[in-house]
Design an enzyme around this catalytic site. Structure first.
Site, short mmCIF file in Angstrom:
data_model
loop_
_atom_site.label_atom_id
_atom_site.label_comp_id
_atom_site.label_asym_id
_atom_site.label_seq_id
_atom_site.Cartn_x
_atom_site.Cartn_y
_atom_site.Cartn_z
N SER A 291 -5.11 5.76 3.32
CA SER A 291 -5.40 4.79 4.18
C SER A 291 -4.16 5.27 5.35
O SER A 291 -3.43 6.15 5.31
CB SER A 291 -5.37 3.26 3.81
OG SER A 291 -3.94 3.19 3.40
N ASN B 95 -19.85 9.61 0.58
CA ASN B 95 -20.72 8.31 0.61
C ASN B 95 -21.90 8.28 1.59
O ASN B 95 -21.45 8.92 2.97
CB ASN B 95 -20.21 6.68 0.62
CG ASN B 95 -19.17 6.79 -0.42
OD1 ASN B 95 -17.96 6.25 -0.54
ND2 ASN B 95 -19.60 7.28 -1.85
N TYR C 219 -13.30 8.50 -12.51
CA TYR C 219 -13.17 7.25 -11.87
C TYR C 219 -14.09 5.97 -12.50
O TYR C 219 -13.26 5.17 -12.61
CB TYR C 219 -13.55 7.45 -10.39
CG TYR C 219 -13.98 6.19 -9.60
CD1 TYR C 219 -15.31 5.71 -9.37
CD2 TYR C 219 -13.28 5.40 -9.02
CE1 TYR C 219 -15.67 4.54 -9.04
CE2 TYR C 219 -13.33 4.18 -8.58
CZ TYR C 219 -14.65 3.81 -8.38
OH TYR C 219 -14.89 2.45 -7.79
N PHE D 271 -6.82 -4.21 -4.85
CA PHE D 271 -7.63 -3.04 -4.51
C PHE D 271 -7.19 -1.51 -4.83
O PHE D 271 -7.89 -0.51 -5.02
CB PHE D 271 -8.06 -3.04 -2.93
CG PHE D 271 -8.71 -4.26 -2.59
CD1 PHE D 271 -7.99 -5.32 -1.87
CD2 PHE D 271 -10.03 -4.27 -2.52
CE1 PHE D 271 -8.81 -6.26 -1.50
CE2 PHE D 271 -10.73 -5.59 -2.28
CZ PHE D 271 -9.95 -6.64 -1.67
N ALA D 272 -5.78 -1.49 -4.79
CA ALA D 272 -5.20 -0.35 -5.03
C ALA D 272 -5.57 0.68 -6.18
O ALA D 272 -5.34 0.35 -7.09
CB ALA D 272 -3.66 -0.54 -4.70
N LYS E 69 -12.66 2.11 -14.12
CA LYS E 69 -12.97 0.94 -13.78
C LYS E 69 -13.36 0.20 -15.04
O LYS E 69 -13.05 -1.17 -15.37
CB LYS E 69 -14.18 0.78 -12.86
CG LYS E 69 -13.71 1.11 -11.33
CD LYS E 69 -12.62 0.15 -10.84
CE LYS E 69 -12.46 0.72 -9.43
NZ LYS E 69 -11.07 -0.11 -8.94
N ASP F 240 -25.51 11.14 -10.32
CA ASP F 240 -26.22 10.10 -9.84
C ASP F 240 -27.02 9.38 -10.61
O ASP F 240 -27.74 10.17 -11.58
CB ASP F 240 -27.08 10.59 -8.48
CG ASP F 240 -26.14 10.50 -7.32
OD1 ASP F 240 -24.86 10.37 -7.29
OD2 ASP F 240 -26.59 11.06 -6.24
N ASP G 76 0.80 -1.18 0.05
CA ASP G 76 0.08 0.11 0.04
C ASP G 76 1.02 1.35 -0.01
O ASP G 76 2.05 1.21 0.63
CB ASP G 76 -1.02 -0.01 1.19
CG ASP G 76 -2.10 0.73 1.12
OD1 ASP G 76 -3.06 -0.05 1.21
OD2 ASP G 76 -2.12 2.07 0.88
N SER H 200 -16.49 -2.33 -10.13
CA SER H 200 -17.58 -1.55 -9.53
C SER H 200 -18.96 -1.57 -10.30
O SER H 200 -18.66 -1.60 -11.66
CB SER H 200 -17.28 -0.06 -9.31
OG SER H 200 -18.48 0.73 -8.97
#
Ligand code: WQD
Length: 340
Positions: A37, A199, A149, A82-83, A153, A298, A32, A124
């Site tokens: 984080s 979120n 973003y 995940f990074a 993905k 959204d 990481d 996602s």
């Protein structure tokens, strides 16, 4: 014990996956860059699983460093990647930061393993945009993402699929998350948003604990039961367990092809107002909220068809909305007494 590399393993979903990998008998090494984080998570993980996971601070955008790491870890049986940067709003303001980081890290990782690796990729449901048919299946068409973003993905999935098509030794499973929420039952790990949470659930818990003001419900004029938008919220521990199931499938060699995609949700949708109500019911905490305008970008409603994961991964979500809300609240209360 087979050793699994978890990139981004000190993050929200990564840390919960480290716990479930340990519980399933795997050894773990975390890399990481700690850009999004907190290293204290390593101490928390040691408290939960009883051993401190091997950790290497590493920027996966540094090709030479990634190659050096992989050459020193020839015992890695699989990778869970995940990074990546994941803030929708920030990606709109700084697209190049997102394209550079999210693609360089993925490509450097695969290249360092000479494209001979079993890899689980963190994707996602955002790749679907607003689906035309619900519940949305993995066969549904992807739609131009609303944000850089989301685009990272989508394009990452294409990079993986196209590379797998000509690289038999590269075996990849893309996991399309719906909305991960909640925290480990010990309340020692959970979501650690930086700044004002974008979120819904972390904003709810911070509002409930007095760290934020009233919640703004972004729109109550959608075509839903109460006018607020619908999402498929999934407990982060269920999500973590699905990653173990995906690694096991890759190890088994049972996959029909060397590139597979799975939806990871509960198959059920909840509106924003239903989530607010569920939080109040399960925690006894009263929430203040106002109705505001829809949020740019959204979608109205999405929930997943999760039958493929049930059939091929032998996995389904087990924890309900009440446990999601309660665990998120317990984590928020832990943070108040133990600030990171
Ligand atoms: C959920 C619902 C908001 C905040 C994003 C990413 C997705 C994934 C999860 C990484 C929406 C409403 C929210 C608030 C609100 N991330 N809301 N008031 O946007 O569905 O998904 O996070 O993989 O890729 O796109 O999640 O929690 O931001 O919003 O009314 O203060 O809650 O409008 O309907 P989203 P979210």
């Amino acid at each position: 014990m087979p050793k699994i590399l978890v990139t981004g393993g000190t993050g929200f979903i990564g840390s919960h996956t480290v716990v479930e990998l340990h519980n399933a008998g795997y050894e773990v090494v975390i890399v990481d860059d700690l850009s999004n984080s907190n290293p204290k998570i390593l101490q928390q993980l040691e408290t939960i699983i009883g051993i401190r996971p091997e950790f290497v601070e590493l920027d996966l955008c540094d090709e030479a460093k990634v190659k050096e790491f992989v050459s020193k870890h020839s015992d890695i049986a699989g990778v869970i990647h995940f990074a990546a940067f994941k803030a929708v709003g920030e990606s709109v303001q700084n697209p190049l930061k997102y394209y550079r980081n999210n693609f360089y890290s993925l490509i450097n990782l695969i290249t360092a393993f000479n494209s001979n690796v079993k890899l689980v990729f963190s994707s996602s449901c955002t790749v679907y945009g607003q689906p035309d048919i619900l519940p949305v299946t993995e066969a549904a068409p992807t739609k131009k993402a609303e944000s850089p973003y989301g685009n990272t993905k989508q394009i990452a999935e294409e990079i993986l699929e196209e590379t797998c098509a000509v690289t038999p030794d590269l075996k990849v499973t893309s996991l399309r998350y719906f909305n991960p929420v909640g925290a480990h039952h010990t309340a020692l790990i959970g979501e650690l948003p930086i700044g004002v949470p974008q979120n819904l659930v972390p904003f709810i818990t911070q509002s409930a604990i007095g760290k934020r003001g009233a919640i703004t419900v972004y729109g109550d004029d959608y075509d839903t039961v109460d006018g607020s938008a619908i999402r498929d919220y999934i407990h982060v521990v269920d999500l973590a367990k699905a990653h173990v199931a995906a690694i096991k499938r890759l190890e088994s060699g049972k996959a029909e092809s060397n590139y597979e995609v799975f939806n990871l949700g509960t198959g059920k949708g909840s509106t924003v107002l239903q989530i607010i109500d569920a939080f109040e019911q399960s925690t006894g905490q009263k929430l203040n909220y106002t109705i505001g305008a829809r949020r740019e970008g959204d979608i109205e409603k999405v929930w997943g068809d999760v039958s493929k994961a049930a059939k091929d991964l032998g996995w389904k979500a087990e924890l309900g909305i009440s446990e999601m809300m309660l665990s998120a609240w317990n984590w928020e209360k832990y943070l108040k007494d133990n600030p990171f």
